[in-house]
Every structure is written in C-alpha cells, then in structure tokens.
Design an enzyme around this catalytic site. Sequence first.
Site, PDB file in Angstrom:
ATOM      1  CB  SER A  45      79.056  77.817  64.190  1.00 26.48           C
ATOM      2  OG  SER A  45      78.754  76.644  64.901  1.00 26.48           O
ATOM      3  N   GLY A 239      76.502  75.396  66.914  1.00 21.40           N
ATOM      4  CA  GLY A 239      75.436  75.987  66.119  1.00 21.40           C
ATOM      5  C   GLY A 239      75.507  77.502  66.176  1.00 21.40           C
ATOM      6  N   GLY A 241      73.956  81.706  66.279  1.00 22.61           N
ATOM      7  CA  GLY A 241      72.971  82.561  66.926  1.00 22.61           C
ATOM      8  C   GLY A 241      73.169  82.744  68.418  1.00 22.61           C
ATOM      9  CB  CYS A 266      80.577  75.605  70.025  1.00 23.91           C
ATOM     10  SG  CYS A 266      80.637  77.272  69.342  1.00 23.91           S
ATOM     11  CG  LEU A 267      74.210  76.536  70.485  1.00 23.35           C
ATOM     12  CD1 LEU A 267      74.012  77.932  71.073  1.00 23.35           C
ATOM     13  CD2 LEU A 267      73.368  76.372  69.221  1.00 23.35           C
ATOM     14  CD  GLN A 270      77.606  79.704  73.327  1.00 26.41           C
ATOM     15  OE1 GLN A 270      76.585  79.732  72.635  1.00 26.41           O
ATOM     16  NE2 GLN A 270      78.742  80.261  72.932  1.00 26.41           N
ATOM     17  CG  ASN A 308      82.812  80.002  64.552  1.00 33.24           C
ATOM     18  OD1 ASN A 308      82.584  81.201  64.657  1.00 33.24           O
ATOM     19  ND2 ASN A 308      82.072  79.205  63.800  1.00 33.24           N
ATOM     20  N   GLY A 310      80.529  83.827  69.281  1.00 27.66           N
ATOM     21  CA  GLY A 310      80.328  85.235  69.573  1.00 27.66           C
ATOM     22  C   GLY A 310      79.753  85.478  70.951  1.00 27.66           C
ATOM     23  CG  PHE A 311      76.475  84.863  72.243  1.00 26.11           C
ATOM     24  CD1 PHE A 311      75.701  85.832  72.858  1.00 26.11           C
ATOM     25  CD2 PHE A 311      76.367  84.699  70.864  1.00 26.11           C
ATOM     26  CE1 PHE A 311      74.840  86.631  72.116  1.00 26.11           C
ATOM     27  CE2 PHE A 311      75.503  85.495  70.114  1.00 26.11           C
ATOM     28  CZ  PHE A 311      74.743  86.463  70.746  1.00 26.11           C
ATOM     29  CG  HIS A 349      84.992  74.197  67.451  1.00 26.28           C
ATOM     30  ND1 HIS A 349      83.883  73.468  67.070  1.00 26.28           N
ATOM     31  CD2 HIS A 349      84.562  75.462  67.598  1.00 26.28           C
ATOM     32  CE1 HIS A 349      82.827  74.266  66.990  1.00 26.28           C
ATOM     33  NE2 HIS A 349      83.223  75.483  67.309  1.00 26.28           N
ATOM     34  CD  GLU A 351      85.148  70.239  66.311  1.00 22.14           C
ATOM     35  OE1 GLU A 351      84.786  71.206  65.621  1.00 22.14           O
ATOM     36  OE2 GLU A 351      85.287  70.320  67.546  1.00 22.14           O
TER      37      GLU A 351
END
Length: 376
Positions: A45, A239, A241, A266-267, A270, A308, A310-311, A349, A351
């Site tokens: 990530s 992941g 981006g 996380c991703l 999203q 972790n 950024g979006f 996260h 985990e």
Amino acid sequence: MKALLVLEDGFTLEGKSFTGEFETGGEVIFTTGMTGYQEVLTDPSYYGQMVCMTYPLIGNYGTSREDMESAGVHCAALLVKECCKKPSNWRSTMSLPTFLQRYEKPGMEGIDTRSLTLHLRINGAMRGIISTKEMDLRVLQERAKALPTMKGRNLVPFVAAKAPYTWYDNAVQEAPMAEDGSYAWRNAGLPLLVYDYGIKWNILRRLCEAGFEPLVVPPNFSAVQAKASGAKGVFLSNGPGDPATLTNEIALVRELIQAFPVTGICLGHQLIGHALGGTTDKLKFGHHGCNHPVKDLTTGRIEISSQNHGFHVVLDGLEDVEATHINLNDNTLEGLRHKTLPVMSLQYHPEAAAGPHDGEYLFASFRKLIGEATGS
C-alpha cells in the site's frame, strides 16, 4: 554521503544517505509508528511513497524474514532521524541499511523529521525528491513538481497478484485452477476468495487463524469465475493509489456483492464504498501509524487502530448503507455495512502484526456473516 530532500513547494532538508548514491521521488508522507518499519517498507500500500518515520531511532532491532508483509520493498524511500546500523535482536538476520540495499531502495537519515512532519501536517502530503547526485535546489524542486500526483493514479497493477495462489504453511503456494475458475479446495477451512490488490501477508495469516481457506486471485478474476470457484465468500485486500481510478474493479465488486458475502480492508473497503454508490476523497496528509482512535458506533467501544491510507469513503445520501466506525481525530469513515446485503468492511488494519489488535474481531465477524448468509 550528503543528500537533499526537496518538496514541490521548495521546502528543503539536508541529510545523508545510509544506502549509497540515489535519486528518487514520490509522495512524501509520515507515519507515527514507533516500531514496524519493516512491515511499512514491505506493505504494498506504500508503493510510490517516501515514508518519514516520526520515531527518531529506526533500525535498532534489524530485519527478519518473519516480519515481511510481501516479497519485496514497495516504499520509494525511507526517511529517518537516525538509522541504527548495528541492530541488537536475536531475531535479526540483516541490518536495515543492508536490507534496503538488497532491494535497491534508498534510505536517508540526519534530517529533522519533526520539522518535516509539521510541514506535511500544515500543508498536506506532497511530492518530493531526494538526491545525492543533484545539489541544485531549483532543479530538484522542478523535478518534484513534474512527478505525478497520487490523486488520479492507478498503482494496483504494480503490486497485485498476476495469477492465483494459496497461503499454506505460512507461505505462498501455487494454486492450480481451471480456466473457468473451478478449484479443488483442500478442506482446510471455509472456502474464501481473496482479491489481491497488494495484500499484506498478515491478512492471509489472520484469515487462516479465523478458520478460512484463502484462495488468492488477481483483480481481474471475473464474477463468473468467482461463482465457479466454489467459494463461500469474498475478501477484498488493501492496496495503493487512488481507488476512484479502479473503474473495472469497482464494476466487478458491484457484481460480487450481489452473489457473495463480501468484506474488505483499506482499498477493499474503498472499492466496496464505490460499488455501493459512495465516493472517495483524498485526505490532507493521510492516516499512517499505530495509534489512531476509532469508535465502533454499534457498541460505543473505542479502539486504537493501525492505519495506512490517503483516501477515505464518503457515504452521503446512501440510505441502504450505514457507518459502523468513525475516526475520532477527524470523523472520517472507518467502517460500513449494508442494511440488507451481507456486506461489511473496515478502513483500518485489524491484522496489524505489530499491533494494536483491537479490531481483530473483523475476521470472526465476517465468518459469522457468511454463516448467517449461506448456512456454512
């Protein structure tokens, strides 16, 4: 060896290299974890980002094979106040400088990490260049400004799985699959399809511990193949981006949630948010570290979390989706669930190998959700 860090707005810090000559760039961010630097370096990530560790001494316990979160280092560079070159730890097999050199990634020390962190908090994460070769500040600033921004970047192809695999005996193993997606499960747990957008290995460890048998597949593994696989549920990984760029993946997730119980981290969270009709926005400087307070709105319990990203997901106006967790620092969304479909997800996260472990219940909760939905 002298090294310079120059951000796109001209902010400059001088330090030195502890990995030899280099010049590289990326989005500059900071993380507040006191430990876990190897997990940060090997977390996919962080692809394309130069990471500043806010804790002043990094590398004192070295590195070890057991602490890898993937097969390599994905950060563009590591920025620290002081790097320990001679670690003291019975588990260590390699020093931090040697580890970075092995994966051809630069490390810079001797910079004022407090000053850099304050600058990023005030002005936001931004592009930067570090170099031991070019000392002209104006040249480096222009190179930083020429780098692509994180918003609008699809980085998943650089880190995602290219072919199916399984996690067995604490290691990646090849997974022989038919072209139609059918698969001979080992009956080692509840069959679970895991979409790999840049997964951390500790997620697979936790899934196994929770009683799942994970079969990991690439992002383009179709809904038809997923149905043919025999899986009872779908997990979407973390992941790098901008999630809004993953239009094909979002369309696929929209199909999957009509056929399976689905969760994500996380991703993955999203993508679920987008598939259910939400959007994502970029955070000013992101959430990176092991000490973020999160409130579980279903219980009122406060958790300390590892993060972790950024979006963040925005659910404005979605009647069928409800928030389950919020970040107490800025009230951004940290968890969601659908009111009628077996769909749930978390932004943070649960985990995290180095802790905290307050959110580990996600894995058991998802297993229960699958059981309620499928009778498995």
